[in-house]
Design a protein around this motif. Sequence first.
Motif, short mmCIF file in Angstrom:
data_model
loop_
_atom_site.label_atom_id
_atom_site.label_comp_id
_atom_site.label_asym_id
_atom_site.label_seq_id
_atom_site.Cartn_x
_atom_site.Cartn_y
_atom_site.Cartn_z
N VAL B 130 -1.18 -1.25 -9.10
CA VAL B 130 -1.19 -2.58 -9.72
C VAL B 130 -2.42 -3.33 -9.20
N THR B 131 -3.07 -4.09 -10.07
CA THR B 131 -4.23 -4.86 -9.61
C THR B 131 -3.91 -6.35 -9.60
N ILE B 132 -4.46 -7.02 -8.60
CA ILE B 132 -4.28 -8.48 -8.53
C ILE B 132 -5.67 -9.11 -8.37
N LEU B 133 -5.99 -10.03 -9.26
CA LEU B 133 -7.18 -10.85 -9.06
C LEU B 133 -6.71 -12.12 -8.36
N TYR B 134 -7.38 -12.43 -7.27
CA TYR B 134 -6.94 -13.62 -6.50
C TYR B 134 -8.07 -14.64 -6.51
N PHE B 135 -7.86 -15.73 -7.25
CA PHE B 135 -8.86 -16.80 -7.30
C PHE B 135 -8.54 -17.81 -6.21
N TYR B 136 -9.48 -18.02 -5.31
CA TYR B 136 -9.21 -18.99 -4.24
C TYR B 136 -10.43 -19.87 -4.00
N SER B 137 -10.19 -20.91 -3.22
CA SER B 137 -11.29 -21.79 -2.85
C SER B 137 -11.15 -22.11 -1.37
N ASN B 138 -12.27 -22.27 -0.68
CA ASN B 138 -12.21 -22.63 0.74
C ASN B 138 -12.19 -24.13 0.94
N GLU B 139 -12.37 -24.86 -0.15
CA GLU B 139 -12.43 -26.33 -0.03
C GLU B 139 -11.15 -26.94 -0.58
N ASN B 140 -10.51 -27.74 0.21
CA ASN B 140 -9.30 -28.46 -0.20
C ASN B 140 -8.25 -27.56 -0.82
N CYS B 141 -7.98 -26.44 -0.23
CA CYS B 141 -6.92 -25.60 -0.78
C CYS B 141 -6.06 -25.10 0.37
N VAL B 207 5.71 -13.15 -6.16
CA VAL B 207 4.74 -12.06 -6.28
C VAL B 207 5.47 -10.73 -6.43
N THR B 208 6.52 -10.56 -5.60
CA THR B 208 7.28 -9.31 -5.67
C THR B 208 7.85 -9.09 -7.06
N SER B 209 8.46 -10.14 -7.62
CA SER B 209 9.10 -9.92 -8.92
C SER B 209 8.04 -9.68 -10.00
N ALA B 210 6.87 -10.33 -9.87
CA ALA B 210 5.80 -10.07 -10.84
C ALA B 210 5.33 -8.63 -10.76
N LEU B 211 5.19 -8.15 -9.50
CA LEU B 211 4.72 -6.76 -9.32
C LEU B 211 5.77 -5.78 -9.82
N CYS B 212 7.03 -6.07 -9.49
CA CYS B 212 8.09 -5.14 -9.86
C CYS B 212 8.35 -5.13 -11.36
N ALA B 213 8.10 -6.28 -12.00
CA ALA B 213 8.25 -6.33 -13.45
C ALA B 213 7.28 -5.33 -14.08
N TYR B 214 6.18 -5.16 -13.40
CA TYR B 214 5.18 -4.24 -13.94
C TYR B 214 5.47 -2.79 -13.54
N ASN B 215 5.82 -2.61 -12.30
CA ASN B 215 6.10 -1.25 -11.82
C ASN B 215 7.27 -1.29 -10.85
N ASN B 216 8.41 -0.86 -11.32
CA ASN B 216 9.64 -0.98 -10.54
C ASN B 216 9.74 0.07 -9.43
N ASN B 217 8.79 1.00 -9.42
CA ASN B 217 8.87 2.07 -8.41
C ASN B 217 8.22 1.68 -7.09
N LEU B 218 7.64 0.49 -7.02
CA LEU B 218 6.96 0.08 -5.79
C LEU B 218 7.95 -0.05 -4.64
N GLU B 219 7.44 0.13 -3.45
CA GLU B 219 8.30 0.14 -2.26
C GLU B 219 9.05 -1.17 -2.05
N ILE B 220 8.43 -2.28 -2.45
CA ILE B 220 9.06 -3.57 -2.19
C ILE B 220 10.12 -3.94 -3.24
N CYS B 221 10.24 -3.14 -4.30
CA CYS B 221 11.18 -3.51 -5.36
C CYS B 221 12.59 -3.00 -5.01
N GLU B 222 13.61 -3.76 -5.46
CA GLU B 222 14.99 -3.30 -5.25
C GLU B 222 15.32 -2.28 -6.30
N HIS B 223 15.68 -1.12 -5.84
CA HIS B 223 15.94 -0.09 -6.84
C HIS B 223 17.40 -0.08 -7.23
#
Lengths: 415, 223
Positions: B130-141, B207-223
């Motif tokens: 699974v890929t995650i793009l993480y948009f962040y800022s170092n100012e006021n975040c 984040v977990t539920s978003a990842l698992c919605a995509y791929n339920n076989n991931l280690e963090i998902c409840e099988h």
Amino acid sequence: MNLDTTLTLGVVFFMLYSSILFLVIYVDRKGSIRKDPAPKNKPPVTIVVPVYQGDKKELIEKAVRSCLELDYPQKDVIISWNGPRNDNYDFCKKFEGKCVNLISTEKPGKAAGMNNALRYIKTEFFCCLDGDSVFSKAALNAMIGYFENPKVSAVTSAMRVYNPKTLIQKVQWMEYLFAIYLRKLMSFLDGIYVVPGPGSAYRTKIVNELGGFDENNLTEDMEIAFRMQNKGYKIENSANAYVETSAPEHLWQLIRQRMRWYVGFFDNFVKYRFFVLNPKYGSLGMYILPMSVLWVFVLFYTFGKLFSNAAEGLSYGIRTLMLTGFNPDLIWMQFLESLHVQPTFMAWFLAVFVVIGITVMFLSLWVSGEKVAIKKRYVHYAVYFSAYSFLVFIFWAAAVTYLVARKVTKARLKW
Amino acid sequence: MEKSVYIKTAVIALVIFIAGIMMGLWLGQAKVNVLELTTSDLKDSVDNAEFQFALMDILKPEIACNYLISTADELGKTSDELASEVERYESAQKIAESDFVSLKRDYTSTLIRDWVAVEKIKKACEGDYVTILYFYSNENCEDCKDQGIILTYIKDKLDGNVMIFPLDTDLDVSTVNALEESFGVQTYPSLVIENSLYSGYQSLEEVTSALCAYNNNLEICEH
């Protein structure tokens, strides 16, 4: 470059300058550090041992005996009691005899005891030896030659910690050796501003002329030094005049002692503030006093930064725990991450300061005539290296807290 | 003696001080060079991946995909290592910041190329990461710090199964801006998990539920 980096660089330069200055003086004066001027004659000297009810009997005895055993021809001892009497006073009576007099005043405080003794001193020079300190045999011989110069009003000794047992005393053992090094080098700049109680020698005429010791000053030994410097007299130091003195055993006693010293320094600094940046007072006014104050700010800045970094790391750890629960491998990963040293200018300067620190430690040992004995004293060295600066920070923090509390409540703590 | 002692000290202290600054600048430059090299290695790997991708038409798809999946895996690892190196150096106290900024811009563009390659490989070869793009800022975040903690945890837990591409939006890199516009990123932090935008701070559960919605076989998902 941001403000933080600029400040850090400023602090680094300041620390570099002040540590290198003493190394330069050391190299410049290497030949005369361990050499004292040989006295042409040995005039009679009175040794005043100020005692009070808080002193320990066995130490009083050691102190008085060490005076009598001094390798010096003509000496008298005055045991000068101050404050309310207890059984210590009766204990002191047993020393009275041919060369030992016991005098007493009800006024409490060492300064009162010293002033009382001044009325009895007939000799041209006198020494003060606190009731918890012990003279080495050669101490007075080492100091007396400096008085050949009529401008010299006092000669300070080389203080060492008497029989260090606790961890706190072992830190002070090394600290005192470093102080021997520093005091000797400061004497070359005419920058000594304390004439410590254990073992210093005075020219009686000058002390009388100055009006004796200030009984209302927290650190009367510093106040008299400032007064001497103010009148243009010189204060010398002998690195061979060993005096062993009892150091506080426990942390809280040490904090209390240092609070008194540092608050005393602050009070005298305020009292003699006209010294600061005044060329009339030479290095003391132009360099040593301004730098001593700047050091306190550097200390607070450095530890403030250290604490804020630690707090940041801690809060990151706590946030991690709160957000993701307890994961040992993640904590371990974060810990490993925190060990990464980044290749920046700080890495270079840290290396430089470690080298300077070790050099100064060895020089201190040499100047104070100690053997290195790493195996025997590794605890002393390790504790000094790792914890000393933090301790000084605590002392100053305590002193500043006291000063603020005094300002607010107008109350005076009894020492 | 007095004056000469102070002058001598000033000269020695200044020499050590300037040496320290030069050393700092040199060390910093050396570090930036190493990071640049690693970035360029990553670029080469992306080029290589694109080349392998072009081979798809000639080679049998199973064979090509074997190569491509392992290439994608490598890409993920290299970019992870580079990301932590960059982050470490970024948080250290430096005298000259300018070199680092251009390095970071280059690094960020490379990350995006990396992401594109990895995405393409996944589509063509049915990769299970699974890929995650993480948009962040170092100012006021303030939330960005917490989001970083969550993502570090996820990366640690899922190891090779998740690839995170942290994009510093303060750098004004045109491809980052284009991605922001196309995914509709308005606030920081924002995550794009498998092409869907998650605006604002996302808790571990989210984040977990978003990842698992995509791929339920991931280690963090409840099988």
